[in-house]
Design a protein around this motif. Sequence first.
Motif, PDB file in Angstrom:
ATOM      1  N   ALA A   1       0.837  -1.203   0.000  1.00  0.00           N
ATOM      2  CA  ALA A   1       0.000   0.000   0.000  1.00  0.00           C
ATOM      3  C   ALA A   1       0.874   1.256   0.000  1.00  0.00           C
ATOM      4  O   ALA A   1       1.940   1.270   0.621  1.00  0.00           O
ATOM      5  N   PRO A   2       0.461   2.323  -0.688  1.00  0.00           N
ATOM      6  CA  PRO A   2       1.257   3.550  -0.730  1.00  0.00           C
ATOM      7  C   PRO A   2       1.069   4.377   0.542  1.00  0.00           C
ATOM      8  O   PRO A   2       0.589   5.512   0.512  1.00  0.00           O
ATOM      9  N   VAL A   3       1.432   3.767   1.652  1.00  0.00           N
ATOM     10  CA  VAL A   3       1.321   4.390   2.980  1.00  0.00           C
ATOM     11  C   VAL A   3       2.635   4.147   3.711  1.00  0.00           C
ATOM     12  O   VAL A   3       3.161   3.030   3.683  1.00  0.00           O
ATOM     13  N   ALA A   4       3.172   5.193   4.350  1.00  0.00           N
ATOM     14  CA  ALA A   4       4.426   5.051   5.081  1.00  0.00           C
ATOM     15  C   ALA A   4       4.346   5.783   6.411  1.00  0.00           C
ATOM     16  O   ALA A   4       3.800   6.894   6.493  1.00  0.00           O
ATOM     17  N   ILE A   5       4.881   5.150   7.440  1.00  0.00           N
ATOM     18  CA  ILE A   5       5.046   5.808   8.740  1.00  0.00           C
ATOM     19  C   ILE A   5       6.407   6.486   8.704  1.00  0.00           C
ATOM     20  O   ILE A   5       7.440   5.821   8.682  1.00  0.00           O
ATOM     21  N   THR A   6       6.414   7.808   8.674  1.00  0.00           N
ATOM     22  CA  THR A   6       7.669   8.550   8.519  1.00  0.00           C
ATOM     23  C   THR A   6       8.273   8.960   9.849  1.00  0.00           C
ATOM     24  O   THR A   6       9.445   9.337   9.913  1.00  0.00           O
ATOM     25  N   ALA A   7       7.491   8.890  10.928  1.00  0.00           N
ATOM     26  CA  ALA A   7       8.009   9.176  12.272  1.00  0.00           C
ATOM     27  C   ALA A   7       7.077   8.538  13.281  1.00  0.00           C
ATOM     28  O   ALA A   7       5.879   8.353  13.020  1.00  0.00           O
ATOM     29  N   CYS A   8       7.638   8.191  14.442  1.00  0.00           N
ATOM     30  CA  CYS A   8       6.851   7.555  15.494  1.00  0.00           C
ATOM     31  C   CYS A   8       7.411   7.998  16.839  1.00  0.00           C
ATOM     32  O   CYS A   8       8.629   8.149  16.995  1.00  0.00           O
TER      33      CYS A   8
ATOM     34  N   ASP B   1       6.410  19.476  19.790  1.00  0.00           N
ATOM     35  CA  ASP B   1       6.704  18.618  18.650  1.00  0.00           C
ATOM     36  C   ASP B   1       7.112  17.240  19.166  1.00  0.00           C
ATOM     37  O   ASP B   1       8.260  17.025  19.550  1.00  0.00           O
ATOM     38  N   VAL B   2       6.168  16.322  19.158  1.00  0.00           N
ATOM     39  CA  VAL B   2       6.439  15.002  19.735  1.00  0.00           C
ATOM     40  C   VAL B   2       7.406  14.204  18.891  1.00  0.00           C
ATOM     41  O   VAL B   2       8.010  13.230  19.381  1.00  0.00           O
ATOM     42  N   PHE B   3       7.576  14.585  17.630  1.00  0.00           N
ATOM     43  CA  PHE B   3       8.474  13.840  16.753  1.00  0.00           C
ATOM     44  C   PHE B   3       9.887  14.425  16.711  1.00  0.00           C
ATOM     45  O   PHE B   3      10.736  13.920  15.968  1.00  0.00           O
TER      46      PHE B   3
END
Length: 257
Positions: free
Chosen positions: A86-93, A252-254
């Motif tokens: 799927a064209p979905v990405a987690i870029t930060a956590c 900014d939590v990231f």
Amino acid sequence: MPRYALQVEYHGQPFAGWQRQADQPSVQGAIEAALAKLQPGAHTIAAAGRTDAGVHALAQVAHCDLDKDWDPFRLSEALNFQLKPAPVAITACAQVEEDWHARFSALERRYLFRLLMRRAPATHQAGLVWQVKNDLDVAAMQVGADRLLGNHDFTTFRSSICQAASPQKTLDELRVEYVDTLSGPEIHFHVRARSFLHNQVRSFVGTLERVGAGAWTPDDVTTALEARDRAACGPVCPPQGLYLAGVTYPTDVFAQS
């Protein structure tokens, strides 16, 4: 239960929107299915804002609760593996406090809309921009955009199916920028507010395109706004040029992710 904030990037074309739906693919559904592979059972995630079918995100924000502690980097890597293709990405956590909420803790949302001006059909940018064949007057569009800034009743620029309790919103920024790209000249609309009505940004852009084309004047934008009537709105532009570009929180939590 530990709570995790997720920064999410996605291409909206194959999805019926962010929100989970029983019979159509959604971004929320894709992430919840990926979470279920890491922790069996049902998962419900919350997002900073819902995006419609075909709308993209550069930095959507959502949160999830899990039974065990995860290193945030390992959680993002595991989710990205399960999300393929799927064209979905987690870029930060990032792990956050249990009362932190992706939607209710947000201070503002930022959107980008990309409009490509060229006659030849878009190839590399197909599905990522709204294409018009004629050049537009960017300066006139900015004058029209300025008429929309501030606190107003935005009924004219609100979808008839909008579920917001009130049409009263404060628009903090609507900046119209000319950008040269390898695919051709683009106009970028940078839009910023604490919250938005359904189809508000696409209604703005469709109306301002009429100003850029010379069919409307900036005064016509003011007249439409003051009408407080959906019928006074210009055309609502298609979704493929719209991106949720970012969400601002008190902290900014990231930043350390």
